[in-house]
Scaffold this motif. Structure first.
Motif, PDB file in Angstrom:
ATOM      1  N   LEU F 190       0.823  -1.189   0.000  1.00 10.66           N
ATOM      2  CA  LEU F 190       0.000   0.000   0.000  1.00 10.66           C
ATOM      3  C   LEU F 190       0.869   1.256   0.000  1.00 10.66           C
ATOM      4  O   LEU F 190       0.643   2.195  -0.775  1.00 10.66           O
ATOM      5  CB  LEU F 190      -0.915  -0.008   1.230  1.00 10.66           C
ATOM      6  N   ALA F 192       4.047   1.523  -0.894  1.00  6.84           N
ATOM      7  CA  ALA F 192       4.803   1.642  -2.150  1.00  6.84           C
ATOM      8  C   ALA F 192       3.915   2.120  -3.289  1.00  6.84           C
ATOM      9  O   ALA F 192       4.401   2.675  -4.268  1.00  6.84           O
ATOM     10  CB  ALA F 192       5.447   0.305  -2.499  1.00  6.84           C
ATOM     11  N   GLY F 193       2.617   1.900  -3.145  1.00  7.69           N
ATOM     12  CA  GLY F 193       1.690   2.335  -4.186  1.00  7.69           C
ATOM     13  C   GLY F 193       1.405   3.826  -4.171  1.00  7.69           C
ATOM     14  O   GLY F 193       0.869   4.373  -5.139  1.00  7.69           O
ATOM     15  N   ILE F 194       1.724   4.507  -3.072  1.00 10.04           N
ATOM     16  CA  ILE F 194       1.381   5.930  -2.986  1.00 10.04           C
ATOM     17  C   ILE F 194       2.584   6.853  -2.950  1.00 10.04           C
ATOM     18  O   ILE F 194       2.418   8.070  -2.933  1.00 10.04           O
ATOM     19  CB  ILE F 194       0.475   6.230  -1.765  1.00 10.04           C
TER      20      ILE F 194
END
Lengths: 249, 249, 249, 249, 249, 249, 249, 249
Positions: F190, F192-194
């Motif tokens: 999560l 790393a996704g933002i």
């Protein structure tokens, strides 16, 4: 509730001795007793041909004592065995059922009551090393409760194969053999290679490192190149004794 | 901050009641409280439909007490539960929140406050053996906190299948069933085969050797030939209770 | 043979309409048909509340055709489904039962006959990536056979969390959700964190290396920090559909 | 070279009939023939009580033909069996030994020659599903070669337990039972729970995902709560037949 | 939709330029496009600082072509990369987007479009053996698409440590290093021991037997005694390139 | 002994200042000190860009004290850190080096001396739960010794995703992020996704059952669908701090 | 009972000195003594070329004392060693055999008696870290009992490769090398890459997390890219010493 | 570049024959050749005492041909071996180096050039079954290239232990023994139990199911109760040959 009893029940319904609703109730009333924390099975001996057994870990001393009491309450009861009992559990069951035969199995105890009549079959229990003794002792105690008089051969591991070969006559003349070994578990293959009798292998969690708590011995026994070898769970001396009881009728 | 609130906020911005910068701040201000060592989530009950829960291991007694205090500070709060509390943690939470309902679950405790209103759904919790009791007790305590009154059936393992069949009406008439079993975990398949209701299986770490601390039961339940069986993690009685809360609305 | 039928049978015995021996025979005659290579179970739908299903792998095309024929022979039959059929198996079953609804699921097919009446519950099936489509298609086809009209949302993986959040209303308003994901399987936790409905997670074997053919996603879903998430076996889209059928009554 | 022969040899040495050096040579000359790529064991049947068997995978067709030829060259030979033969291997062995009885076992074949005299023991082979048939066929073929006439019951998995219960008399009256099952392998526990006879369980690699190519069924069978169940390796129908041959004398 | 845009939106609502309902819609309208089988994420490059990437396995050639087309449709788009494309997938994407730069990576291909401007950081990619080349090629191709000009050093395994030491200046002067190795993966520890720069290790599935398809190298790299070594998944050359893109800003 | 020193040495040999045999000896004399039970490495800081560290487990208190003494004996020394010290080891090292900064990390301690000058990079350390605190504390203590002033965010697990989103600005503006999580480890994906910054994930052994002592989180993080995430070993907060030191130069 | 003795026995039978029955008995009487709980093997030293050894865990102190007594009772005995003895076991064996040389190996002890004559071969034992010392000490103690005078080099791990290179002459001039390392075990590959002598690797269970109790080091050593490296079990310092005894004749 | 050469270089610098800068360059110029896709190591034979070897899988036929050509280009070269070559790779290397000695090893080939002079040591290679032949053939071919003339004994598995005992003299008189076995791998323990020479065990991936592709044999060999047994990787016949080359000097 076997087939004969079922026939009789239906006959009784037909002849009016038993009411249909009553019959329905009876069909539901199976031979176990619900103690709340355990459903004690009073006809397992009949159904599975082996004595009643209680696996102690995870039960309180009170649980153990109550289940043993219940099992022994059956008149003319078959052998009753409790395995892996701790000191506290041992004390509790001996208090309610003082006559039990106690066997030390490492840090725990096997206790039996109402041992079966002696059975003639010749049974040999072989271990790979001295450290396998607790499992062998559990197996031997349960076999004795079931009426066998097993011969115990300890420390016959494959690294000194002459130690087994010296007893080769005892092994090949046995009606069934239990092989208990840890580490690489190769002893089971060797024994199955020299006898035509049933061989039940018990992997043990002795050893360290790559022995993976008995998984290595387990896998090795299951992959044995000796045909017809069968295996029970890790450290399951009790299970091997039950298997022999089935095999030897 | 649900969609209605968001609409209102935007409306308030449009009408000048709320300043854009203020709105931005509010969008960020979500319903949790940061205690430094924990971000206590005050709307999980709303969002996930289940009560607040604290998993005690890895927290100090002071952590536990502070989180429970925070959760109970919300007026009109939903059920609050703490699981796997040690003796020290138990003492700490009862000191700050004395009215908790305590359930012993093996070496640990489940405590709940503000139990929900009783819910009518019929729930059955079945175990394979006596040693599965601590997990069953955790599941039962959480279900009770959520308003259910589960029926507990202990020691119905597959080795004596009549023990389950004797209670077959109770099982098939339940709205949902939790099956808790270790060793080979076969009881879950058997139950799922006789009922059309949802069945949630909990593998337990009871047993030894090839049971691999519950992994065997877990894999077996996931590979069940009974269609529609679902599974939660090993020893996760709490998770099964939450799953039932979701399922039974 | 439910309880009513059993009561009636006993009543008939009592009244002399049925002979005890005949009754015994009937008690044995259960509703399955033995085809030699399969024992086709004609009352599973009744007992487990879900349609009949045939798992094709390991069966010859002739086996498949015969089992499907037998299942459809029951008048007024419930849905019949065959999953993971190869091209040859597909051809064989469509020859004996031409009206099946065929869904391609990767290299295999799901076929259904006698689909159930439409059921009103809102069901959402979400996948982490495009590669999860075959499993999702199997799940959707089985749900459709059972009467559901699921909404499919593909490629909502956690690396771009806004893709899920954009559909958040559809997710939170569903009566039940199936999450299908491989790799790290985190999507299931995320979905379970935002909805109060039942969430069934299906790990998939997509991905490579440390994904360990789905084992990683499976373990992750079972260890989820989102309470009440339940899990079925790897790639088991059929199982998830059955679980929803149980849950949604 | 059994003990009698050894005594005779020594007696012959003492009486001067045999020279010591000659005796030493004889002691070394054991009943096997070294073909270079295989050491064919001509007295395994005598020693292990089961027929000679060749495991085909990893051998060339020429290897297979030569070993079978050698085994059949012994006058008055016991049963000879080759398992898991490919099409090429099948062709090669039938060319050199045309009279073999061929059984298809999935993609491979079991072939036997010189089947033993019929033995009276009643043996039942039960499978969980249709996909277990190849393993069951291998087991049946080997049992037939050893003189048994096993009864095969296919597709009795635990999800429809009445399918097994309908045949309960056949099961409980058998002298020994082989249970062949994949997925969660629970059928073995169930069978062992209703019969007092020896039960040998064979885990199969049928199924997918969390079945882990048979490891799940294997672990489950080893962890069975039914006492006295024994297990052989994954897909090892041959091994189960050999175990029964040992058990039934 | 970054914070600035959100502020502006709220400002627009306040000033009446945007209607609240319209604002709500916009908040939902996030920068992805739903193709049905994929939700193409148009602002990942912005959010994660790396180009768009498509993982080909599990997608049909048509899926691949459509996703690439969509990604390239964005004006002024960042690099677009597809990895592990088969021959069919390669053909399909080059048909819709002919200008891609193609790199062979073993049996598959990496294709990139719209490569980023050259970046000055010095990057070294080292492999343990020649068999690691496909993974290194994937890593190199992605790094090139992101604007790096990596130096590739192949076959520097630890069994001939001088082969690495000969290039020690190139290694220690690099801004970041990727180490790609199978078997025991020790090269990563060695490299991390001689440089102060970030080192990202990629375990590969080359080798056989105890290499366990890359798991051994993976575990070894994670257990490295060289502090500060980080690891990505097995064979994940793409992931290592992305990690370097993050690290080097 | 860097390249300059080597050039000088050779120059000195050429000019006769240094004798060849003497040169040979010097080439062997590398900057470590052999204490018998440890070879203390005095130029690791120079070579790897991070401070000296001692991993306490497996060392006696005397070993710990001697190594720390040796490391601090170097004039102008870089940071010295000891991790996972027990109470006894803590006492021993503080006796010989009283000025250490002590941080409790669960049952153990991290101690540092000669902390580096403060470095400007913004670093965030995020944990999934409160139970991850000991690992986070170790990571924070080492980062502080290296000159960073990390911001710690505890208990941001994915089950309540708004808890992370509330701090989204702090996360996206950081120069590097460490994510510490057990159970399913999804928080790392999560995060790393933002963010476009480097993200180093640390799986922890918190949790129970299917968490498999951190293996589940480890595998999940390695299989992350968020590109460019890198991973260190289970519970390795120290390793993550070292990785950040490398990354942030 | 070697071949010469067998020839003599047969000659004696032929000449009438020995009776055939007596010969048969002698052939059975192999050089071990059965203590009931152990079959002590008096000619292992002769057969395997290494001293007698007792593995203490799983034996009672009394068992240990009795086996050691038995082994030392043989006149002119070869070295006798007991490994992994606890405090209680140590006390018991020293009581019955006071002259033993005691080496502390972590929490346990290695004791030896009747050490062999000094052997000239040069042996080096290298460890990766200080925590590997107990295994190295066991290896060294057994090597000393066998007559070697090994050189011990501690803490030469690959993270500071110059620490090993500084002793490169000692390593390359040794007749055989034992490498003892945990974590990623890479030191073994490095050593095998610089010497032509036999290298025996011992993985150790030091480290934590992804080290998996030594399994990672074990797998890494077995997958080494350095040809000809051989491996013994985890923590098996004793086994490595025995391997060297075999190798060095 | 050994120590003598280094001394000479320094002497030459001192005497002015060599310039310091030139010396620095020479110190860097190590005896390998960088082909781009491989760094061919021209002094491994010198350093590790074994011939040069190329592991074919993962290399193109062109790669193989180029590396072999390079290795053979060294005048007076030591043995060169390529293992596991496919048909295409075989053709490519024989085209550039026609005189190679080809050995079929299952589906692949081992080729060697410039075999070493015959060495006198007696080496025995024993296999458990016929299916282990490909690994044994690889081992034999490499041993031959290194100058040994190994004796091959095939199919001596433990299920018919007399097959090994018949060759006991050949085994005990060998200078070193390689044991190659799959399934339970017990043969290695048995051999190590009867000889004092070095025994190197090679687990093979033959067998199926619980053999776990050789992992079972590997673990069993590592857990052997026969002291001093060493092990190489699964199917690594090449590695065992290299180990023997080290051991036999």
């Amino acid at each position: 509730m076997d087939e004969t009893a079922l026939s009789q029940l239906l006959e009784d319904v037909r002849s009016g001795i038993v009411d249909p609703d009553e019959a329905l109730v009876r069909l539901r009333r199976l031979p176990f007793v619900d103690l709340g924390f355990a459903r004690v099975d009073h006809h397992r001996a009949l159904r599975q041909g082996i004595g009643e057994a209680v696996y102690a870990p995870g039960k309180t001393p009170e649980h153990c004592a109550a289940v043993v009491t219940e099992l022994l309450s059956e008149p003319g009861s078959s052998p009753v065995v409790i395995t892996r009992a701790s000191d506290d559990q041992l004390k509790a069951v001996l208090e309610v059922a003082p006559g039990g035969e106690v066997t030390a199995t490492g840090q725990t105890y096997t206790v039996s009551w109402c041992g079966a009549l002696e059975r003639p079959a010749r049974v040999v229990v072989i271990t790979g090393g001295t450290a396998d003794l607790p499992v062998a002792k559990e197996c031997e105690a349960v076999l004795r409760a079931f009426g066998f008089r097993p011969q115990l051969m300890v420390d016959c591991g494959i690294a000194g194969v002459h130690r087994l070969l010296a007893s080769v006559d005892d092994v090949t003349s046995a009606d069934a053999v239990v092989v208990i070994a840890g580490m690489e578990g190769a002893l089971a293959s060797l024994v199955a290679g020299i006898t035509a009798s049933p061989v039940v292998a018990v992997p043990t969690s002795t050893g360290y490192g790559a022995g993976l708590e008995g998984v290595t011995a387990l896998l090795a026994m299951l992959s044995s190149c000796a045909p017809g070898l069968t295996v029970v769970g890790i450290d399951n001396g009790f299970g091997a004794a039950c298997a022999l009881s089935r095999i030897l009728g």
